[in-house]
Design an enzyme around this catalytic site. Structure first.
Site, PDB file in Angstrom:
ATOM      1  N   CYS A  83      41.471   6.950  54.088  1.00  0.00           N
ATOM      2  CA  CYS A  83      40.323   6.994  53.170  1.00  0.00           C
ATOM      3  C   CYS A  83      40.738   7.270  51.731  1.00  0.00           C
ATOM      4  O   CYS A  83      39.942   7.104  50.816  1.00  0.00           O
ATOM      5  CB  CYS A  83      39.329   8.039  53.646  1.00  0.00           C
TER       6      CYS A  83
ATOM      7  N   HIS B 267      35.433  11.027  47.927  1.00  0.00           N
ATOM      8  CA  HIS B 267      35.299  10.192  49.130  1.00  0.00           C
ATOM      9  C   HIS B 267      34.054  10.639  49.886  1.00  0.00           C
ATOM     10  O   HIS B 267      33.818  11.841  50.066  1.00  0.00           O
ATOM     11  CB  HIS B 267      36.554  10.368  49.991  1.00  0.00           C
TER      12      HIS B 267
ATOM     13  N   ASN C  36      30.384   6.414  55.901  1.00  0.00           N
ATOM     14  CA  ASN C  36      31.790   6.488  55.500  1.00  0.00           C
ATOM     15  C   ASN C  36      32.431   5.106  55.647  1.00  0.00           C
ATOM     16  O   ASN C  36      32.637   4.642  56.767  1.00  0.00           O
ATOM     17  CB  ASN C  36      32.484   7.541  56.377  1.00  0.00           C
TER      18      ASN C  36
HETATM   19  O1  UT7 Z   1      36.941   9.816  56.187  1.00  0.00           O
HETATM   20  C1  UT7 Z   1      38.035  10.488  56.738  1.00  0.00           C
HETATM   21  C2  UT7 Z   1      37.783  11.914  56.742  1.00  0.00           C
HETATM   22  N1  UT7 Z   1      36.795  12.264  57.730  1.00  0.00           N
HETATM   23  C3  UT7 Z   1      36.148  13.401  57.601  1.00  0.00           C
HETATM   24  O2  UT7 Z   1      36.359  14.061  56.622  1.00  0.00           O
HETATM   25  C4  UT7 Z   1      35.219  13.867  58.699  1.00  0.00           C
HETATM   26  C5  UT7 Z   1      35.325  15.367  58.852  1.00  0.00           C
HETATM   27  N2  UT7 Z   1      34.537  15.912  59.962  1.00  0.00           N
HETATM   28  C6  UT7 Z   1      33.181  15.958  59.947  1.00  0.00           C
HETATM   29  O3  UT7 Z   1      32.572  15.469  59.032  1.00  0.00           O
HETATM   30  C7  UT7 Z   1      32.474  16.683  61.051  1.00  0.00           C
HETATM   31  O4  UT7 Z   1      33.396  17.444  61.781  1.00  0.00           O
HETATM   32  C8  UT7 Z   1      31.709  15.728  62.034  1.00  0.00           C
HETATM   33  C9  UT7 Z   1      30.499  15.144  61.340  1.00  0.00           C
HETATM   34  C10 UT7 Z   1      32.623  14.633  62.510  1.00  0.00           C
HETATM   35  C11 UT7 Z   1      31.220  16.515  63.250  1.00  0.00           C
HETATM   36  O5  UT7 Z   1      30.349  17.575  62.845  1.00  0.00           O
HETATM   37  P1  UT7 Z   1      30.581  19.041  63.371  1.00  0.00           P
HETATM   38  O6  UT7 Z   1      29.521  19.859  62.789  1.00  0.00           O
HETATM   39  O7  UT7 Z   1      31.994  19.408  63.029  1.00  0.00           O
HETATM   40  O8  UT7 Z   1      30.367  18.915  64.925  1.00  0.00           O
HETATM   41  P2  UT7 Z   1      31.401  19.215  66.099  1.00  0.00           P
HETATM   42  O9  UT7 Z   1      32.412  18.119  66.213  1.00  0.00           O
HETATM   43  O10 UT7 Z   1      31.907  20.609  66.000  1.00  0.00           O
HETATM   44  O11 UT7 Z   1      30.437  19.137  67.356  1.00  0.00           O
HETATM   45  C12 UT7 Z   1      29.356  20.064  67.525  1.00  0.00           C
HETATM   46  C13 UT7 Z   1      28.541  19.633  68.726  1.00  0.00           C
HETATM   47  C14 UT7 Z   1      29.367  19.336  69.974  1.00  0.00           C
HETATM   48  O12 UT7 Z   1      28.618  19.754  71.097  1.00  0.00           O
HETATM   49  P3  UT7 Z   1      28.894  21.153  71.810  1.00  0.00           P
HETATM   50  O13 UT7 Z   1      30.339  21.085  72.258  1.00  0.00           O
HETATM   51  O14 UT7 Z   1      28.664  22.189  70.758  1.00  0.00           O
HETATM   52  O15 UT7 Z   1      27.918  21.178  72.924  1.00  0.00           O
HETATM   53  C15 UT7 Z   1      29.482  17.848  69.984  1.00  0.00           C
HETATM   54  O16 UT7 Z   1      29.650  17.311  71.283  1.00  0.00           O
HETATM   55  O17 UT7 Z   1      27.861  18.422  68.427  1.00  0.00           O
HETATM   56  C16 UT7 Z   1      28.143  17.448  69.437  1.00  0.00           C
HETATM   57  N3  UT7 Z   1      28.119  16.137  68.830  1.00  0.00           N
HETATM   58  C17 UT7 Z   1      26.992  15.422  68.695  1.00  0.00           C
HETATM   59  N4  UT7 Z   1      25.726  15.676  69.059  1.00  0.00           N
HETATM   60  C18 UT7 Z   1      24.807  14.739  68.791  1.00  0.00           C
HETATM   61  C19 UT7 Z   1      29.144  15.445  68.277  1.00  0.00           C
HETATM   62  N5  UT7 Z   1      28.690  14.280  67.803  1.00  0.00           N
HETATM   63  C20 UT7 Z   1      27.372  14.240  68.049  1.00  0.00           C
HETATM   64  C21 UT7 Z   1      26.354  13.304  67.769  1.00  0.00           C
HETATM   65  N6  UT7 Z   1      25.094  13.595  68.161  1.00  0.00           N
HETATM   66  N7  UT7 Z   1      26.611  12.150  67.131  1.00  0.00           N
END
Ligand code: UT7
Length: 324
Positions: A113, A249, A279
């Site tokens: 990115c 970004h 993104n």
């Molecule tokens: O462009 C390159 C660089 N990329 C980035 O900078 C991305 C960086 N990361 C992020 O932006 C965030 O970490 C995400 C948006 C990818 C994820 O958000 P998060 O707040 O970090 O969520 P998480 O991965 O910690 O997941 C929290 C919960 C999990 O469930 P449990 O284990 O707490 O029950 C996931 O399974 O949310 C769940 N989850 C979802 N739920 C509904 C993950 N994706 C989804 C979804 N819908 N799409």
């Protein structure tokens, strides 16, 4: 050294099809509320099978060139950034060159990115060392081809699109303080491998790209650290003429909010359009720059910081004095 250059033209090419969070709800176990709250994304553009990353690259380059008033024959260099080219070789930049039917240097950059920032700095550096007066920098990504549409943790995040700028040699340096960096991704937190296929002689070779895999939390931690560090480094380099506007970004609104709280910048100093386009990897920065300019947020005379971060793990930034 980078050459004294200005951005003389800028454009974007975005697929027509806008896919809403509600449509994604029908594919995976997610909700519009979760996506909006955790990322700030409402829609993303998704290209049809006829719209390729290469087509978008050629189209956006043509529009940026038209806007700049630079003649195609005066382009001495094309640098493209992509992780989605339909070809391993030749480079996406060579396809753009073919579309223009011009002789010039052409090459691609792969820096996740951060690719556009890497491409911009590479182009301006080569303009200096090769005495080139005008260059095209293109970022074109069709991430939907590499998205696992059954993986809710990634498929809600990405979109397709392209952005391009024309760099022209100028009397004063309108692009300053290039910063490029990165850290090893020991844990493979953000990768997209090629699939292995057997050959009769060498065993396995990699020929096809698999899906993008991301450990969101870990990437988030890297992103906020790299973003904050780069902003502070650029600020220090600017001395008594600080930048006042920032185009980062567009990976997640939460990343921008987090860094905003850790710095003295106000929300109005960050441009965001992730809500609309999600993104698009290395294309987010030129797409955001174009929107910021078209919407009047970015005005002639503004001092702007661009900051990228992403797979690699890479990061980078540069300061632009806006002249359009
Ligand atoms: O462009 C390159 C660089 N990329 C980035 O900078 C991305 C960086 N990361 C992020 O932006 C965030 O970490 C995400 C948006 C990818 C994820 O958000 P998060 O707040 O970090 O969520 P998480 O991965 O910690 O997941 C929290 C919960 C999990 O469930 P449990 O284990 O707490 O029950 C996931 O399974 O949310 C769940 N989850 C979802 N739920 C509904 C993950 N994706 C989804 C979804 N819908 N799409």
């Amino acid at each position: 050294m980078i050459a004294p250059v200005e951005i003389a033209g800028i454009s974007t090419t975005l697929p027509k099809r806008a896919v809403t969070n509600f449509e994604i709800e029908k594919l995976v176990d997610t909700t519009d509320e979760w996506i909006t709250k955790r990322t700030g994304i409402s829609t993303r553009r998704i290209a049809s099978k006829e719209e390729t990353a290469l087509d978008m690259a050629a189209d956006v380059a043509k529009k940026a060139l038209e806007q700049s008033g630079v003649k195609k024959e005066d382009i001495g260099l094309i640098v493209s950034s992509t992780i989605c080219s339909e070809y391993v070789t030749p480079a996406m930049a060579s396809h753009v060159q073919k579309a223009f039917d011009i002789d010039c240097a052409a090459m691609d950059i792969s820096a996740g990115c951060t690719g556009f920032v890497y491409a911009l700095i590479t182009a301006a550096s080569l303009m200096d060392s090769l005495s080139i007066d005008a260059a095209l920098v293109v970022a074109s990504e069709k991430l939907s081809d590499y998205t696992d549409w059954e993986d809710r943790s990634t498929c809600v995040l990405f979109g397709d699109g392209a952005g391009a700028v024309v760099l022209k040699r100028s009397d004063t340096a309108c692009m300053s303080y290039p910063v490029l960096g990165g850290s090893p991704d020991h844990e493979d937190v953000l990768i997209c491998k090629r699939e292995k296929r057997q050959t009769p002689f060498s065993g396995a070779v990699r020929v096809k790209k698999e899906y993008i895999h991301m450990k969101g939390r870990e990437v988030f931690t890297y992103a906020v650290g790299a973003f904050e560090h780069t902003l502070k480094k650029l600020l220090k380099m600017c001395g008594d003429k600080p930048y006042t506007k920032i185009i980062p970004h567009q990976a997640n609104e939460k990343i921008i909010d987090y860094v905003m709280r850790k710095t003295d910048f106000g929300k109005e100093q960050f441009f965001m359009n992730i809500k609309e386009y999600a993104n698009t990897s290395s294309a987010t920065i030129p797409i955001a720059m174009y929107d910021a300019y078209k919407e009047g947020w970015l005005k002639k005379g503004d001092r702007l910081a661009l900051v990228g971060f992403g797979a690699g793990l890479t990061c980078g930034g540069v300061v632009i004095d806006w002249t359009l």
